[in-house]
Write an enzyme that holds these catalytic residues in place. Structure first.
Site, short mmCIF file in Angstrom:
data_model
loop_
_atom_site.label_atom_id
_atom_site.label_comp_id
_atom_site.label_asym_id
_atom_site.label_seq_id
_atom_site.Cartn_x
_atom_site.Cartn_y
_atom_site.Cartn_z
N ASP A 313 -38.46 -34.94 -2.56
CA ASP A 313 -37.12 -34.59 -2.09
C ASP A 313 -37.08 -34.86 -0.60
O ASP A 313 -37.75 -35.79 -0.13
CB ASP A 313 -36.79 -33.13 -2.44
CG ASP A 313 -35.29 -32.91 -2.69
OD1 ASP A 313 -34.50 -33.22 -1.77
OD2 ASP A 313 -34.91 -32.44 -3.77
N HIS A 340 -36.41 -38.19 0.45
CA HIS A 340 -34.96 -38.29 0.54
C HIS A 340 -34.44 -38.21 1.97
O HIS A 340 -33.26 -37.98 2.19
CB HIS A 340 -34.31 -37.20 -0.31
CG HIS A 340 -34.56 -37.35 -1.77
ND1 HIS A 340 -33.97 -36.54 -2.72
CD2 HIS A 340 -35.35 -38.19 -2.47
CE1 HIS A 340 -34.39 -36.89 -3.93
NE2 HIS A 340 -35.23 -37.89 -3.80
#
Length: 540
Positions: A313, A340
């Site tokens: 993430d 991310h």
């Protein structure tokens, strides 16, 4: 082997957030020498020294096998044999470190449930030692009997593995590891033997809320230090702070998933990952949900330096969803891989300001979910984000090199995101095998006749080869145009300047201040370092 970035001559002595830059990321081979000090908004910060006082030295009594401890606790009878002696040593220490070392016969592992740190005490995990987390959900459950499951409840029902609450001068240091064992099968509850923590997390793709523990949670307090430690395989966030004044993270490594739960290069065989199989037998960064790396929230005086992050993430997520703003944060000399992005948001309602990012290297390995520099929010949790400066960035293989988006989701509300005073200076993108120049998202806010334009300056921004597509939404298929933004170009060149067209209807304004002088090429040739040269056994 140092890496030197060379920006344009006009910017050779430029300041990031008012700070003179010293650009020198050293390779792992040179890590024996102290890293150079880092300039921050609150002064010059040096690499932390090892604790001088040792309160207790604890020897490992367990033996891992190829980085795993699953054979030791497979019967579920002793899920946390070291928890009591670790906590007792921490409690007995008044000032100094509790040091975990290799035991007789090269025993290298500790196995524990939740631990609580205290002021003036440091947990020192020595080289060659791994602190493994219990995989019994009962050890973390807060009394709801939900930990280790996924359901409709948004209530947090799992304690973190390590918690520091209102501490001063506490920390975790050493060249050892903390392993959350996110891919190991659970030992109790409805999912015993049926799912791992990451299998539970994947159920969030079906609209459920996962209940999994964080590796380290720091709530309140002052001056917490992380130094050299490796954090890996967390079921949820790796490091999160809330309301902390003073967080120093220097030389840390965050890696999820590690080689224990995957194949080299994350080349999982077809049908073995959580989207295809339960329980999964192989994991990739794109199938270990909500495993943020480093999340400072409502905090100040935060420094992340000389660190390496690859996860499923956000590499970093600066959050501001409480009563205090997030301010005075510096991110210097770091390497990011899968993830991310170096993100701000999505919660920004209490405000984010005075953020300095410099000498950053990002290699996204062409993940379809890869982001680079990102600010994200929406009207349900938005607020003011300003005075954010990114400088001297080398990036490649990242699908979305820049995303500045006030509509991160479709959630409605009156907490309007307002992004202004954002600068990207001396940025070089080396291209992507999968996505060419990638995609840039520039989208300010318009709601009920109120306009809060994105205020962004691009100064010496170079994309090699194919140039990026400029969008107004991360949904590529929609191909929306950028909107509600005021973009300033220059004085250094921007390679895709011709693609930034003013649009009166979309309130997209472009001011060209480029002076026509050629930019000295930033040298990114030695910037990219394999993670396996930093952490032994890393799959990339």
């Amino acid at each position: 082997m140092p890496r030197t970035l060379s920006g344009s001559k006009r910017n050779a002595a430029h300041l990031v957030s008012g700070l003179a830059l010293t650009l020198s990321v050293f390779s792992p081979a040179a890590s024996w020498a102290a890293d150079p000090p880092v300039s921050t908004q609150w002064g010059v910060v040096s690499e932390p020294a090892a604790p001088a006082n040792i309160c207790a030295t604890l020897s490992a009594t367990l033996q891992s096998t190829n980085g795993s401890l699953d054979a030791v606790d497979a019967d579920g009878k002793a899920p946390h044999p070291d928890q009591d002696r670790l906590q007792a040593a921490i409690n007995a220490c008044t000032s100094g470190a509790v040091k975990l070392v290799v035991g007789d016969g090269a025993k290298d592992a500790f196995l524990s449930g939740p631990l609580t740190l205290k002021s003036d005490v440091t947990l020192w995990i020595d080289k060659g030692v791994t602190l493994f987390a219990s995989r019994d959900p009962k050890d973390y459950d807060t009394g709801e009997d939900d930990c280790g499951t996924a359901n409709d409840s948004s209530k947090k029902t799992c304690k973190p593995l390590i918690e520091a609450k209102d501490t001063k001068n506490a920390g975790i240091v050493g060249e050892g590891r903390i392993d959350g064992r996110g891919g190991s099968l659970l030992l109790s509850g409805d999912n015993a033997g049926k799912r791992s923590w990451w299998d539970v997390a994947w159920q969030s793709k079906q609209g459920l809320k996962q209940h999994a523990f964080r590796l380290l949670q720091i709530n309140g307090g002052q001056d917490f230090t992380l130094h050299d430690i490796t954090l890996m395989n967390s079921p949820n966030f790796h490091v999160a702070s809330d309301g902390l004044d003073g967080l120093l993270a220097w030389g840390i490594k965050i890696l999820t998933p590690s080689a224990v739960y995957t194949k080299p290069g994350y080349a999982c065989p077809e049908g073995t990952t959580p989207d295809k199989l339960t329980p999964a037998t192989c994991f990739t960064p794109d199938t270990v949900k909500n495993t943020d790396g480093f999340d400072p929230g409502q905090s100040s005086r935060v420094l992340l330096a000389y660190s390496y992050i690859s996860t499923g993430d956000d590499h970093v997520a600066i959050k501001a969803g409480g009563k205090k703003p997030s301010t005075q944060m510096t991110f210097a000399h770091n390497h990011f891989y899968y993830g991310h992005g170096l993100s701000i948001g999505s919660e920004t309602n209490s405000g984010v300001e005075d953020i300095s990012v410099y000498d950053l290297v990002m290699d996204g390995f062409d993940s379809p979910n890869g982001n680079g520099l990102r600010i994200k929010s929406d009207p349900s949790r938005g607020g003011k984000v300003t005075n954010v400066i990114y400088g001297d960035v080398c990036m490649r293989n990242t699908r979305y090199p820049m995303v500045f988006d006030t509509h991160y989701s479709d959630k409605a509300g009156n907490l309007l995101p307002d992004f202004s005073g954002i600068t990207v200076r001396n940025f070089k993108y080396m291209g992507s095998k999968a996505d060419g120049g990638g995609y840039l998202v520039f989208r300010g806010l318009q709601q009920d006749g109120q306009y809060l334009p994105l205020g962004l300056t691009l100064d010496t921004v170079q994309f090699e080869g194919k140039q990026p597509a400029i969008l107004g939404s991360p949904q590529i298929a929609a191909n929306e145009k950028p909107s509600y933004a005021h973009i300033t170009l220059g004085p250094g060149p921007v390679s895709f300047a011709d693609a930034l067209k003013p649009d009166v209807a979309a309130r997209f304004k472009v001011t060209n201040l480029m002076d026509g002088m050629p930019a000295d090429e930033m040298d990114c040739s030695a910037a990219f370092v394999p993670f396996s040269s930093v952490v032994e056994g890393a799959p990339i």
